[in-house]
Design a protein around this motif. Structure first.
Motif, short mmCIF file in Angstrom:
data_model
loop_
_atom_site.label_atom_id
_atom_site.label_comp_id
_atom_site.label_asym_id
_atom_site.label_seq_id
_atom_site.Cartn_x
_atom_site.Cartn_y
_atom_site.Cartn_z
N LEU A 1 1.79 9.36 -5.73
CA LEU A 1 2.10 10.74 -5.35
C LEU A 1 3.20 11.35 -6.21
N GLN A 2 4.04 10.52 -6.77
CA GLN A 2 5.09 11.02 -7.65
C GLN A 2 4.51 11.45 -9.00
N LYS A 3 3.31 10.97 -9.30
CA LYS A 3 2.70 11.27 -10.59
C LYS A 3 1.59 12.30 -10.52
N LYS A 4 0.93 12.40 -9.35
CA LYS A 4 -0.19 13.32 -9.26
C LYS A 4 -0.38 13.85 -7.85
N GLU A 5 -1.19 14.88 -7.74
CA GLU A 5 -1.46 15.51 -6.45
C GLU A 5 -2.34 14.60 -5.59
N ILE A 6 -2.19 14.74 -4.28
CA ILE A 6 -2.89 13.85 -3.35
C ILE A 6 -4.41 13.93 -3.49
N HIS A 7 -4.94 15.10 -3.75
CA HIS A 7 -6.40 15.21 -3.85
C HIS A 7 -6.97 14.49 -5.08
N ARG A 8 -6.11 14.04 -5.96
CA ARG A 8 -6.55 13.29 -7.15
C ARG A 8 -6.39 11.78 -6.97
N ILE A 9 -5.88 11.37 -5.82
CA ILE A 9 -5.67 9.95 -5.55
C ILE A 9 -6.84 9.44 -4.71
N THR A 10 -7.37 8.30 -5.10
CA THR A 10 -8.49 7.71 -4.36
C THR A 10 -8.06 6.41 -3.67
N VAL A 11 -8.81 6.07 -2.66
CA VAL A 11 -8.58 4.80 -1.97
C VAL A 11 -8.80 3.65 -2.93
N LYS A 12 -9.80 3.78 -3.79
CA LYS A 12 -10.07 2.73 -4.77
C LYS A 12 -8.87 2.52 -5.69
N GLU A 13 -8.28 3.61 -6.15
CA GLU A 13 -7.13 3.53 -7.04
C GLU A 13 -5.95 2.83 -6.35
N ILE A 14 -5.67 3.24 -5.12
CA ILE A 14 -4.58 2.61 -4.36
C ILE A 14 -4.85 1.12 -4.19
N TYR B 1 -5.82 2.77 7.47
CA TYR B 1 -5.88 4.21 7.23
C TYR B 1 -7.33 4.65 7.07
N THR B 2 -7.62 5.89 7.48
CA THR B 2 -8.99 6.38 7.31
C THR B 2 -9.20 6.94 5.90
N ASP B 3 -8.15 7.51 5.31
CA ASP B 3 -8.21 8.05 3.94
C ASP B 3 -6.79 8.30 3.47
N VAL B 4 -6.63 8.89 2.29
CA VAL B 4 -5.30 9.11 1.73
C VAL B 4 -4.51 10.13 2.55
N TYR B 5 -5.19 11.09 3.16
CA TYR B 5 -4.51 12.10 3.98
C TYR B 5 -3.98 11.48 5.28
N ASP B 6 -4.74 10.56 5.83
CA ASP B 6 -4.28 9.84 7.02
C ASP B 6 -3.06 8.99 6.66
N MET B 7 -3.09 8.39 5.50
CA MET B 7 -1.95 7.59 5.05
C MET B 7 -0.71 8.47 4.90
N LEU B 8 -0.87 9.64 4.30
CA LEU B 8 0.24 10.57 4.15
C LEU B 8 0.80 10.98 5.51
N ASP B 9 -0.09 11.28 6.43
CA ASP B 9 0.32 11.69 7.78
C ASP B 9 1.08 10.56 8.49
N LEU C 1 0.84 -1.20 0.00
CA LEU C 1 0.00 0.00 0.00
C LEU C 1 0.87 1.26 0.00
N LYS C 2 1.90 1.25 0.83
CA LYS C 2 2.80 2.40 0.93
C LYS C 2 3.52 2.64 -0.40
N GLU C 3 4.07 1.60 -1.00
CA GLU C 3 4.77 1.74 -2.27
C GLU C 3 3.85 2.24 -3.37
N THR C 4 2.63 1.73 -3.38
CA THR C 4 1.64 2.17 -4.38
C THR C 4 1.32 3.64 -4.20
N PHE C 5 1.07 4.03 -2.96
CA PHE C 5 0.74 5.41 -2.65
C PHE C 5 1.88 6.35 -3.03
N ILE C 6 3.10 6.01 -2.66
CA ILE C 6 4.26 6.84 -3.00
C ILE C 6 4.40 6.97 -4.50
N SER C 7 4.21 5.86 -5.20
CA SER C 7 4.30 5.88 -6.66
C SER C 7 3.25 6.82 -7.26
#
Length: 190
Positions: free
Chosen positions: A21-34, A49-57, A13-19
């Motif tokens: 975030l390297q391509k797009k802004e966080i507000h464009r990333i969804t839990v479904k996509e991850i 995680y509760t959402d993508v912002y919680d994951m980032l935190d 999950l972490k590797e996917t999320f980081i990948s």
């Protein structure tokens, strides 16, 4: 679920999320996509995680915890050489080992928040903490030092860590020593 399986799932999950975030802004990333890319159920994501912002935190806190471990190992109140080259070498080694994580926090809007956390962490080095609270000059000089180290790390990452760790750690050590000496000079004037 076994600990090993949990660690592996969180890693994916972490590797996917980081990948992402390297391509797009966080507000464009969804839990479904991850979840889809990581090949896990959304409910599995929500177990951690509760959402993508919680994951980032949580990733940000993980990065700070890695650096805290280095500080605890090298910077004790009884240590006479708190600004040793070994400390900076280990700090940079940990950052390089986890470069995808640290690069994440030194870009765009993430960088400011993380830089402040990192500066605050640096200000907890025992010798600096003791002197930081004692006079006005120390407050400014130590803040300057913390900002400088943070800026050097950011620059090193931005340049893809092309400079050898040994060179960067020596520069950090020299700058810390020189600025600490400056602080001692101010102390006698104020």
């Amino acid at each position: 679920m076994s600990d090993r399986r949990v660690r592996r799932t969180k890693k994916v999950l972490k590797e996917t999320f980081i990948s992402l975030l390297q391509k797009k802004e966080i507000h464009r990333i969804t839990v479904k996509e991850i979840s889809d890319i990581a090949d896990v159920n959304r409910s599995t994501f929500y177990n951690y995680y509760t959402d993508v912002y919680d994951m980032l935190d949580k990733l940000e806190n993980e990065a700070i915890e890695l650096l805290e471990r280095v500080m605890k190992e090298y910077c004790t109140e009884n240590d006479q050489d708190l600004i040793s080259r070994a400390f900076f070498t280990e700090l940079l080694r940990v950052i390089k080992e986890n470069s995808s994580l640290f690069n994440l926090f030194f870009v765009d809007e993430n960088g400011v928040k993380f830089a402040v956390k990192l500066q605050n962490l640096i200000l907890t080095i025992p010798d600096y903490k003791v002197n930081y609270d004692k006079n006005v000059a120390n407050y400014y000089v130590f803040s300057y030092i913390a900002s400088g180290i943070t800026g050097m790390i950011q620059c090193w990452l931005k340049n893809e860590m092309s400079a050898p760790i040994s060179d960067v750690s020596e520069i950090m050590k020299q700058l810390m020593e020189n600025n600490y000496d400056t602080c001692l000079q101010f102390r006698s004037r104020l």
